[in-house]
Every structure is written in C-alpha cells, then in structure tokens.
Design a protein around this motif. Structure first.
Motif: not given
Lengths: 288, 288
Positions: A23, A26-28, A30, A133-135, A157, A163, A169-172
């Motif tokens: 996995e 497989s992190d994309v 971009q 990260r945005p939703v 994309q 991620k 930053k790992p928050f939304f």
C-alpha cells in the motif's frame, strides 16, 4: 550473513506487513507544475499564489512565454518531475485561461477563469493550516456527463493533496467544493470549524461542524478537452462557451450600430424625398 | 456565509455585467450564432476516465466526496441562494468525510496543541478582524446617531414648551404689578405692598420734571434727567476706553425695549410724523 538474515526474515514476514508495504508503494505521486504566462495581472497572479499555498504538492515555475510553442510546458514538467501542469494563460492583460494537463500523455483541459476572488480580500474570514489535506466535495452533477466525470477525476488527482506528500499535514481542516451551476464549475474553499463559535470549546459529538470560507473563489468555464497534453485531438467542446473577445466585439458593434442606423435613416429619407417629388400646385401663382 | 451579503467586488460586478450583456446580445441575435456541430466523444471520454481513474485507491488517499443530490440553482445571479447551496454541499461532504477518516483510523481534526504555519498570516487575520470590528462599530454608530436624532426632535419640543411656560409666568407677574400700581395711584393704599417695589421710581416722565432744581446731598444741584442719561451714555469722568463700544451683551440687551410701547399709537405716530419740521425756505419766504 546479512543476506541469510534477510531471506529468513522475508519467509516469516507477516502477510499484513506485505500488504502494508504494498500500500505504501502504491502511494500516488502527484506533483503539479504551476506556471503563468507573461502578462498576468496582479489578481491573476494572486490567485495562482493562493493555489500554490493551498496545494503543497505543487511547484511554481517562473513565467513563460509559450504563445506559439505550448509543448514547451511538457518538457518543463518533465524537468521538474511533475505529472500535472496548471498553466495560467493571460490574454490581453484581462482574460485568464487555465490549462490543466496531465503531462506527458494527457488529457488536458482548457478553462476560461471568471469571477476571481483571491484570499487577500478581507471578506473571507476562514483560515487553515498550511499544507493540510482538503476534503474534495463534488456536486452530483459531475456524474451526469462523461466530460464532467473526466473533469472530476482530473480535479481529484490535482487538487487532492496526496497522503504523505512533502510539506503536507495529516489533518483535514478545509474542504474544496466543486459545483456545476450554469454549465460552469464553481470553486469554493471552506474552513471546517469544529469549535463552538460562542464558547470556543469543543462541540457536542452529534453537532455538525460549521464552515467558514477561506478563499479563493473562481469559476471555470470549460472550453475544450484534449486527448493529449497541451494538444491532440479534441474530445469535447463546450457549446455554451463564448469567447470574451467575441462578447467585447459584439458590445462594440452594438454601440456602433446606433450611429450606422441613424446615417442609414437619413439616407433613406433623402432617397424617398427624391423619389416622390411634391406635385406642382396649379394655384401656386394665382395671387402674384 | 454572511459575507456574501456584502457588496461585490469589481471583478464580480464586471463578470455579472458581461453575463447581462451576453443575455442582452443573444436576445437581439447580435452574437454569432453558435455553430451547429460540437465535438463530444462520449465513448472516448468514458474510456479516458477509466484509464486515468484511481478508483482502486483507498478513500483516504483520494478524499473525494460526491454529494447525494445535484445542485439546482434557479437563478445564478442570486448570490445568497447559490452560496448557500455550495455551503450545504461542503457541509455534507465534511460530515461524510469525517466518518471515512474515522474508518481509516486517521485523525481528522488537528489537536489543540498542534501549532503550525497557517495559510493566512497572523497580520492578515488581524486585518480581517479589524475590518469586522470596524464594520460592527459603523453599524453601532449609525444606530446611535439615529437614536440621537430622534431624541433631539423630542428635546426641541420640550424646550419650546419650557420657554413658553416661562414667558407666561413673566406676563402673569407683570400683570399683577400693573394692577397693584393702578390701585396705588387711585389712592387705595389700604393694602400692604407685597412686593416692596418702589413702583413710583421706575420710568415715569412727569415726576422727573418736578425734580428740577432739587439739591443733592452735598448741596450741589443734581443734573436733570437728560444730563444724567447723556452722562451715562457718553461718559462723565472715569475711564472711557472701551465703554462706548457695543459688546455682544449690549447689542442683545433688549431691556429698554417694550413691545407694548413700540406698538402703541402714540409712539409709532411720533415716528411717522416726526417732530413738526421747519418748513422749506420757499415756504417760509412766502409766508413772511
């Protein structure tokens, strides 16, 4: 010894671990190359800066002059190791076009950008972490047409921060909304507020969060979708799109018709008078 | 959301203008009619979506949410309605994203003690706050001014009433004095003088004539009334500087003026007729 250890270890490795590793791989990746053409106005430049701040996975390049040779951007993307390109093309110091392309194989989309409001404007009171990260919120209209589906995929994309991206930053704490209204795509950026506005304390678990707009705002009017990156066969053309040049020309011509019609009227009248001379009055000279 | 009610920006205005222009022009068939054929290779677009799709990725890597219902806006120009729809779309996405993030076992909101650089700087946020405060202050001030205006209107009425009351009082007391004077003159001295006013001494011309030739305390003859008044007016002994000039008080001093006397037939007649004038020279020679 080391190799022996490695093989032994790999044999006993957990299945879960393998899956996790897969996995991870497989992190994309971009990466967006963000370029402006020469002659962008300050507002357009500020919009670009805003997007750069909001998307930590983008790389800004200096302005380019690519009027003729737009393929140059593919090369630039390759040099910068980017697989997406945002090209802000300014025409006549007033019209902004945005190319969103997947380099080097395509597809690419050309938009006309309208109704630009940047983050500098003071009426948007929200704020968010730099690099969080945005939703991505899409209107259900995006599923109605194939070209909109494609746009949705491209936006996911490009505007989605991958991620674990660098500087992210790992928050939304904010949400990008893309909505289709009037055949155009409207972009908004909201902060997610999970605190009580009055007390500043935590909200009840069941309560919905509130949204406060951060900015920027813009509207994208699709012009064309190409199969290749910055070129190739056209897959979609927007029938509703009218170039701003045509609009301006029409406005001018409408103004011009006022004078032209007046001139035509006088000419008409003259011709009419000439064609129908007044009959001679037989009693005209009676009293002279 | 409340910000949307505020005035638009230039750009918004311009764009709305252009939209209106387009509508107007289209109604008059001045714009070139759109060509009949537009490219829309739906099959190719679908294939392309499948090709670039990252649907296989986990949600946490894509972070996209599609709204359950498509956005329908009756009038695009209606800012409030449109922005509300966008807000609702964003809110729905956030609620669903929270669940998804929870499912993936990742943190959604940032912890309270997590501080990092924000998209908008502190200085910028301070400016926004200041603007909000200013706006609030402006509203308060205008409301206060409105209230004051009302009060002033009311206050004027009160003041007028008070002045009238005072005048009435004055008139009443003057009447009383007049009646007492009359009674005294008619010889009815039976009553005690309530006011202890030397009613005789104030401004009765007849008495002054009788005082001629009276000796003063030091044996010198007192000047007649006219002399006294002239002395008073033009000075007799003492410092003159500034005394003979009008001051604000002296100009507004109306104590010597009596409306009654001014309106009386006697007084006005004197002024109209004047004193018997010396006849002109010719007239005099004729009579002599």
């Amino acid at each position: 010894m080391a190799t022996l250890y490695k093989t032994a270890k790999s044999e006993y490795q957990d299945v879960d671990d393998v899956l996790e590793e897969r996995e991870k791989r497989s992190d994309v990746k971009q990466r967006i190359l963000m370029v402006a053409s020469r002659g962008v106005t300050y507002r357009q430049r500020h919009l670009m800066n805003d997007l750069e701040v909001l998307l930590p996975h983008c790389k800004k390049e200096s302005k380019v002059e690519a009027k003729q040779d737009i393929d140059l951007l593919n090369e630039l993307a390759e040099i910068q190791n980017c697989n997406n390109v945002f090209y802000f093309e300014s025409r006549k110091h007033q019209d902004l076009y945005l190319w969103v392309a997947r380099a080097p194989s395509g597809p690419s989309v050309k938009f006309h950008v309208q109704n630009i409001h940047t983050m500098d404007e003071l009426k948007m009171t929200g704020n968010c972490l730099r690099g969080s990260r945005p939703v991505l919120s899409f209107d259900a209209n995006f599923d109605s047409e194939p070209h909109l589906q494609l746009l949705k995929e491209i936006f996911t994309q490009t505007f989605g921060v991958p991620k674990g991206a660098r500087k992210s930053k790992p928050f939304f704490d904010h949400v990008f909304t893309f909505s289709v209204v009037d055949g155009r795509i409207w972009f908004r950026n909201f902060q997610i507020v999970e605190k009580d506005a009055q007390t500043g304390g935590d909200m009840a678990k069941t309560a919905k969060p509130t949204l406060v707009e951060i900015g920027p705002r813009f509207v994208l009017n699709t012009i064309r979708i190409f199969e290749g990156s910055f070129g190739g066969p056209t897959l979609y053309e927007n029938p509703k799109y009218i170039s701003p040049n045509v609009v301006r020309a029409a406005v001018r011509s409408q103004k011009a018709t006022k004078y032209a019609s007046r001139v035509a009227d006088t000419q008409d009248r003259e011709a009419r008078v000439k064609a129908n001379p007044l009959p001679v009055d037989p009693l005209k000279d009676v009293f002279e | 959301m409340s910000d949307d009610e505020h005035s638009y920006d230039e750009a918004m205005m311009e764009d709305e203008e252009t939209a209106l222009e387009i509508a107007a022009l289209q109604s008059e068939n001045l714009l070139p009619q759109p060509k009949k054929e537009f490219i829309n290779h739906k099959a190719a677009l679908r294939a392309l979506v499948d090709e670039i799709s990252q649907k296989s990725l986990k949600w946490i890597q894509r972070c996209d949410v599609t709204s359950s219902e498509p956005i329908v806006v009756d009038k695009t120009e209606n800012d409030l309605d449109r922005e509300l729809k966008f807000y609702q779309q964003g809110l729905e996405a956030v609620v669903r994203a929270q669940l998804e993030v929870q499912k993936a076992g990742m943190p959604f909101s940032r912890p309270d003690d997590y501080f990092a650089e924000m998209v908008k700087t502190d200085a910028h946020m301070a400016r926004i706050r200041q603007k909000l405060l200013d706006q609030q202050k402006g509203i308060q001030n205008s409301e206060e001014a409105k209230k004051q205006r009302e009060l002033r209107k009311y206050g004027k009425k009160i003041e007028q009433e008070k002045l009238k009351e005072r005048e009435d009082q004055k008139k009443a007391s003057l009447d009383k004095i007049a009646t007492i004077k009359k009674r005294l003159r008619s010889g009815d001295l039976g009553e005690v003088d309530d006011f202890e006013i030397d009613v005789d001494s104030d401004g009765d011309g007849g008495k002054a004539k009788g005082a001629r030739g009276k000796k003063g305390r030091d044996g010198k003859p007192t000047a007649n009334k006219k002399r006294q008044l002239k002395d008073e007016k033009f000075g007799f002994g003492g410092k003159k500087r500034g005394l003979r000039k009008n001051t604000a008080d002296s100009t507004s001093d109306m104590s010597g003026f009596s409306q009654k006397r001014n309106k009386s037939a006697n007084f006005s007649a004197v002024h109209k007729r004047g004193k018997t004038k010396r006849p002109g020279k010719a007239k005099r020679q004729r009579t002599n």
